[in-house]
Write a protein that holds these residues in place. Structure first.
Motif, PDB file in Angstrom:
ATOM      1  N   CYS A 125       6.014  11.626 -12.255  1.00 22.03           N
ATOM      2  CA  CYS A 125       5.655  10.279 -11.839  1.00 22.03           C
ATOM      3  C   CYS A 125       6.117  10.077 -10.393  1.00 22.03           C
ATOM      4  CB  CYS A 125       6.296   9.236 -12.749  1.00 22.03           C
ATOM      5  SG  CYS A 125       8.102   9.330 -12.827  1.00 22.03           S
ATOM      6  N   PHE A 126       5.693   8.955  -9.834  1.00 17.45           N
ATOM      7  CA  PHE A 126       6.001   8.680  -8.426  1.00 17.45           C
ATOM      8  C   PHE A 126       6.326   7.207  -8.211  1.00 17.45           C
ATOM      9  CE2 PHE A 126       2.825  12.029  -8.705  1.00 17.45           C
ATOM     10  CZ  PHE A 126       3.437  13.060  -8.008  1.00 17.45           C
ATOM     11  N   ILE A 127       7.217   6.962  -7.262  1.00 21.49           N
ATOM     12  CA  ILE A 127       7.371   5.628  -6.674  1.00 21.49           C
ATOM     13  C   ILE A 127       7.113   5.789  -5.185  1.00 21.49           C
ATOM     14  CG2 ILE A 127       8.944   3.764  -6.040  1.00 21.49           C
ATOM     15  CD1 ILE A 127      10.356   4.101  -8.671  1.00 21.49           C
ATOM     16  N   LEU A 128       6.218   4.981  -4.670  1.00 19.33           N
ATOM     17  CA  LEU A 128       5.913   4.973  -3.243  1.00 19.33           C
ATOM     18  C   LEU A 128       6.516   3.710  -2.636  1.00 19.33           C
ATOM     19  CD1 LEU A 128       4.536   5.972  -0.693  1.00 19.33           C
ATOM     20  CD2 LEU A 128       2.379   5.075  -1.573  1.00 19.33           C
ATOM     21  N   VAL A 129       7.461   3.904  -1.725  1.00 20.28           N
ATOM     22  CA  VAL A 129       8.072   2.795  -0.994  1.00 20.28           C
ATOM     23  C   VAL A 129       7.249   2.616   0.276  1.00 20.28           C
ATOM     24  CG1 VAL A 129      10.158   1.931   0.119  1.00 20.28           C
ATOM     25  CG2 VAL A 129      10.347   3.366  -1.929  1.00 20.28           C
ATOM     26  N   THR A 130       6.491   1.530   0.340  1.00 18.66           N
ATOM     27  CA  THR A 130       5.514   1.411   1.424  1.00 18.66           C
ATOM     28  C   THR A 130       5.653   0.135   2.240  1.00 18.66           C
ATOM     29  OG1 THR A 130       3.151   1.444   1.971  1.00 18.66           O
ATOM     30  CG2 THR A 130       3.747   0.411  -0.122  1.00 18.66           C
ATOM     31  N   PRO A 131       5.647   0.293   3.560  1.00 19.10           N
ATOM     32  CA  PRO A 131       5.493  -0.884   4.416  1.00 19.10           C
ATOM     33  C   PRO A 131       4.012  -1.240   4.529  1.00 19.10           C
ATOM     34  CG  PRO A 131       5.671   1.058   5.772  1.00 19.10           C
ATOM     35  CD  PRO A 131       5.784   1.521   4.334  1.00 19.10           C
ATOM     36  N   GLU A 132       3.758  -2.325   5.222  1.00 17.02           N
ATOM     37  CA  GLU A 132       2.378  -2.689   5.545  1.00 17.02           C
ATOM     38  C   GLU A 132       2.253  -2.753   7.054  1.00 17.02           C
ATOM     39  OE1 GLU A 132      -0.195  -6.705   5.266  1.00 17.02           O
ATOM     40  OE2 GLU A 132       0.523  -5.958   3.340  1.00 17.02           O
ATOM     41  N   TYR A 133       1.353  -1.932   7.588  1.00 12.27           N
ATOM     42  CA  TYR A 133       1.069  -1.951   9.027  1.00 12.27           C
ATOM     43  C   TYR A 133      -0.353  -2.474   9.211  1.00 12.27           C
ATOM     44  CZ  TYR A 133       4.960   1.435   9.572  1.00 12.27           C
ATOM     45  OH  TYR A 133       6.176   2.085   9.556  1.00 12.27           O
ATOM     46  N   LEU A 162       0.476   1.726 -11.631  1.00 11.91           N
ATOM     47  CA  LEU A 162       1.038   0.718 -12.526  1.00 11.91           C
ATOM     48  C   LEU A 162       0.772  -0.692 -12.012  1.00 11.91           C
ATOM     49  CD1 LEU A 162       4.502   2.129 -13.620  1.00 11.91           C
ATOM     50  CD2 LEU A 162       2.232   2.559 -14.569  1.00 11.91           C
ATOM     51  N   ARG A 163       0.563  -1.585 -12.944  1.00 17.69           N
ATOM     52  CA  ARG A 163       0.367  -2.988 -12.607  1.00 17.69           C
ATOM     53  C   ARG A 163       1.651  -3.576 -12.031  1.00 17.69           C
ATOM     54  NH1 ARG A 163       2.372  -7.418 -14.054  1.00 17.69           N
ATOM     55  NH2 ARG A 163       1.263  -9.375 -14.051  1.00 17.69           N
ATOM     56  N   ASP A 164       2.777  -3.255 -12.674  1.00 17.64           N
ATOM     57  CA  ASP A 164       4.062  -3.818 -12.256  1.00 17.64           C
ATOM     58  C   ASP A 164       4.500  -3.178 -10.947  1.00 17.64           C
ATOM     59  OD1 ASP A 164       4.773  -5.490 -14.677  1.00 17.64           O
ATOM     60  OD2 ASP A 164       4.387  -3.544 -15.599  1.00 17.64           O
ATOM     61  N   SER A 165       4.929  -4.024 -10.021  1.00 14.50           N
ATOM     62  CA  SER A 165       5.391  -3.531  -8.728  1.00 14.50           C
ATOM     63  C   SER A 165       6.514  -4.439  -8.230  1.00 14.50           C
ATOM     64  CB  SER A 165       4.242  -3.493  -7.710  1.00 14.50           C
ATOM     65  OG  SER A 165       3.754  -4.805  -7.468  1.00 14.50           O
ATOM     66  N   VAL A 166       7.137  -4.012  -7.137  1.00 10.18           N
ATOM     67  CA  VAL A 166       8.166  -4.807  -6.492  1.00 10.18           C
ATOM     68  C   VAL A 166       7.707  -5.058  -5.062  1.00 10.18           C
ATOM     69  CG1 VAL A 166      10.563  -4.861  -5.688  1.00 10.18           C
ATOM     70  CG2 VAL A 166      10.010  -3.858  -7.927  1.00 10.18           C
ATOM     71  N   SER A 167       7.773  -6.304  -4.634  1.00  7.43           N
ATOM     72  CA  SER A 167       7.317  -6.663  -3.298  1.00  7.43           C
ATOM     73  C   SER A 167       8.348  -7.587  -2.651  1.00  7.43           C
ATOM     74  CB  SER A 167       5.967  -7.372  -3.395  1.00  7.43           C
ATOM     75  OG  SER A 167       5.595  -7.900  -2.150  1.00  7.43           O
ATOM     76  N   LEU A 168       8.721  -7.251  -1.417  1.00  8.54           N
ATOM     77  CA  LEU A 168       9.697  -8.063  -0.692  1.00  8.54           C
ATOM     78  C   LEU A 168       9.077  -8.585   0.599  1.00  8.54           C
ATOM     79  CD1 LEU A 168      12.253  -7.889  -2.379  1.00  8.54           C
ATOM     80  CD2 LEU A 168      13.405  -6.931  -0.419  1.00  8.54           C
ATOM     81  N   VAL A 212       1.934   6.110 -10.895  1.00 11.96           N
ATOM     82  CA  VAL A 212       2.435   5.805  -9.557  1.00 11.96           C
ATOM     83  C   VAL A 212       2.821   4.328  -9.531  1.00 11.96           C
ATOM     84  CG1 VAL A 212       1.913   5.768  -7.087  1.00 11.96           C
ATOM     85  CG2 VAL A 212       0.822   7.483  -8.563  1.00 11.96           C
ATOM     86  N   ALA A 213       4.052   4.061  -9.106  1.00 12.87           N
ATOM     87  CA  ALA A 213       4.527   2.679  -8.964  1.00 12.87           C
ATOM     88  C   ALA A 213       4.790   2.401  -7.488  1.00 12.87           C
ATOM     89  CB  ALA A 213       5.795   2.464  -9.787  1.00 12.87           C
ATOM     90  N   PHE A 214       4.753   1.132  -7.119  1.00  8.62           N
ATOM     91  CA  PHE A 214       4.869   0.746  -5.719  1.00  8.62           C
ATOM     92  C   PHE A 214       6.016  -0.233  -5.508  1.00  8.62           C
ATOM     93  CE2 PHE A 214       0.414   1.545  -6.719  1.00  8.62           C
ATOM     94  CZ  PHE A 214       0.136   2.579  -5.840  1.00  8.62           C
ATOM     95  N   VAL A 215       6.803   0.042  -4.471  1.00  9.90           N
ATOM     96  CA  VAL A 215       7.797  -0.895  -3.958  1.00  9.90           C
ATOM     97  C   VAL A 215       7.381  -1.148  -2.515  1.00  9.90           C
ATOM     98  CG1 VAL A 215      10.208  -1.283  -3.365  1.00  9.90           C
ATOM     99  CG2 VAL A 215       9.625  -0.063  -5.480  1.00  9.90           C
ATOM    100  N   GLY A 240       3.856  -6.583   1.873  1.00 11.44           N
ATOM    101  CA  GLY A 240       3.226  -5.272   1.721  1.00 11.44           C
ATOM    102  C   GLY A 240       2.158  -5.193   0.649  1.00 11.44           C
ATOM    103  N   LEU A 241       1.793  -6.316   0.060  1.00  9.15           N
ATOM    104  CA  LEU A 241       0.851  -6.292  -1.063  1.00  9.15           C
ATOM    105  C   LEU A 241      -0.550  -5.833  -0.674  1.00  9.15           C
ATOM    106  CD1 LEU A 241       1.927  -9.513  -2.988  1.00  9.15           C
ATOM    107  CD2 LEU A 241       2.298  -7.118  -3.644  1.00  9.15           C
ATOM    108  N   ARG A 242      -0.953  -6.076   0.574  1.00  9.11           N
ATOM    109  CA  ARG A 242      -2.294  -5.616   0.980  1.00  9.11           C
ATOM    110  C   ARG A 242      -2.328  -4.104   1.068  1.00  9.11           C
ATOM    111  NH1 ARG A 242      -2.342 -10.514   5.237  1.00  9.11           N
ATOM    112  NH2 ARG A 242      -0.480  -9.364   5.857  1.00  9.11           N
ATOM    113  N   ALA A 243      -1.232  -3.484   1.499  1.00 13.27           N
ATOM    114  CA  ALA A 243      -1.151  -2.021   1.514  1.00 13.27           C
ATOM    115  C   ALA A 243      -1.224  -1.471   0.094  1.00 13.27           C
ATOM    116  CB  ALA A 243       0.138  -1.571   2.202  1.00 13.27           C
ATOM    117  N   VAL A 244      -0.521  -2.114  -0.824  1.00  9.69           N
ATOM    118  CA  VAL A 244      -0.517  -1.666  -2.222  1.00  9.69           C
ATOM    119  C   VAL A 244      -1.915  -1.742  -2.818  1.00  9.69           C
ATOM    120  CG1 VAL A 244       0.316  -2.226  -4.553  1.00  9.69           C
ATOM    121  CG2 VAL A 244       1.916  -2.167  -2.624  1.00  9.69           C
ATOM    122  N   GLU A 245      -2.633  -2.813  -2.560  1.00  9.66           N
ATOM    123  CA  GLU A 245      -3.987  -2.934  -3.128  1.00  9.66           C
ATOM    124  C   GLU A 245      -4.902  -1.823  -2.620  1.00  9.66           C
ATOM    125  OE1 GLU A 245      -4.896  -4.849  -5.732  1.00  9.66           O
ATOM    126  OE2 GLU A 245      -2.734  -5.181  -5.694  1.00  9.66           O
TER     127      GLU A 245
END
Length: 195
Positions: free
Chosen positions: A74-82, A136-142, A106-109, A117-122
């Motif tokens: 499995c994966f977690i991708l920690v992603t910014p939004e540029y 995964l539907r569940d994610s973490v967004s700051l 794959v999960a996203f933080v 960063g939600l637009r990057a996740v979508e």
């Protein structure tokens, strides 16, 4: 951890110097370690020859990355939004492989300005769907994540973010365990058919 432990590829989505991704990623690693559910392999674009991935179809850098991705459950991708999207470093890592992503969750933080960063996740959800990965539907967004750091530069998010991370870890573990069984059955069936 036991040999049967789930292996998690923790992917940092930024290669910039002075990146905030380190602060986010360290918090994610800490929460994963506290859960005791995964063996963690940190996939850091600052430690990968990204130019080789861009310019060479089959090189040692690509082969090594593909092996690491193949080994993950499995994966977690920690992603910014540029600029309303995800980063070039993330795209290079994703496109370095293909089948290695399939049938894995794959999960996203994510983090960023007001959007967190939600637009990057979508956008990333669409890319991973093409690779037959399970986003995964569940994610973490700051949103404005830099405001959630203490005097030592560590991330200290609120209780809602911490609870979201607990849900993400639980769901990721459930899906990773289930999909590993699916891949094992597929491998056994393929092996039987070739005999």
């Amino acid at each position: 951890m036991s040999r049967a432990a789930l292996r998690l590829g923790l992917i940092y989505g930024s290669s910039r110097r002075g990146r905030f991704c380190d602060i986010m990623g360290q918090w994610v690693q800490l929460r994963l370690a506290q859960s005791g559910m995964f063996d963690i392999d940190l996939v850091d674009p600052q430690q990968i020859d990204l130019a080789a991935l861009l310019h060479q179809e089959d090189c040692p850098t690509r082969q090594a990355l593909r092996r690491r991705l193949a080994d993950a459950d499995c994966f977690i991708l920690v992603t910014p939004e540029y600029n309303h999207g995800y980063t070039a470093a993330t795209k290079l890592i994703i496109d370095a492989a293909s089948r290695e992503w399939a049938e894995k969750p794959v999960a996203f933080v994510s983090y960023g300005g007001i959007s967190g960063g939600l637009r990057a996740v979508e956008q990333l959800r669409l890319v991973f769907a093409e690779l037959h990965a399970i986003a995964l539907r569940d994610s973490v967004s700051l949103a404005n994540a830099w405001r959630a750091t203490d005097a030592d530069g560590r991330l200290v998010p609120g209780s809602e973010t911490s609870q979201a991370m607990d849900v993400l870890i639980g769901q990721l573990h459930r899906w990773a365990r289930t999909l590993r069984q699916v891949r094992q059955v597929d491998t056994a069936m393929a092996s039987t058919q070739t005999q």
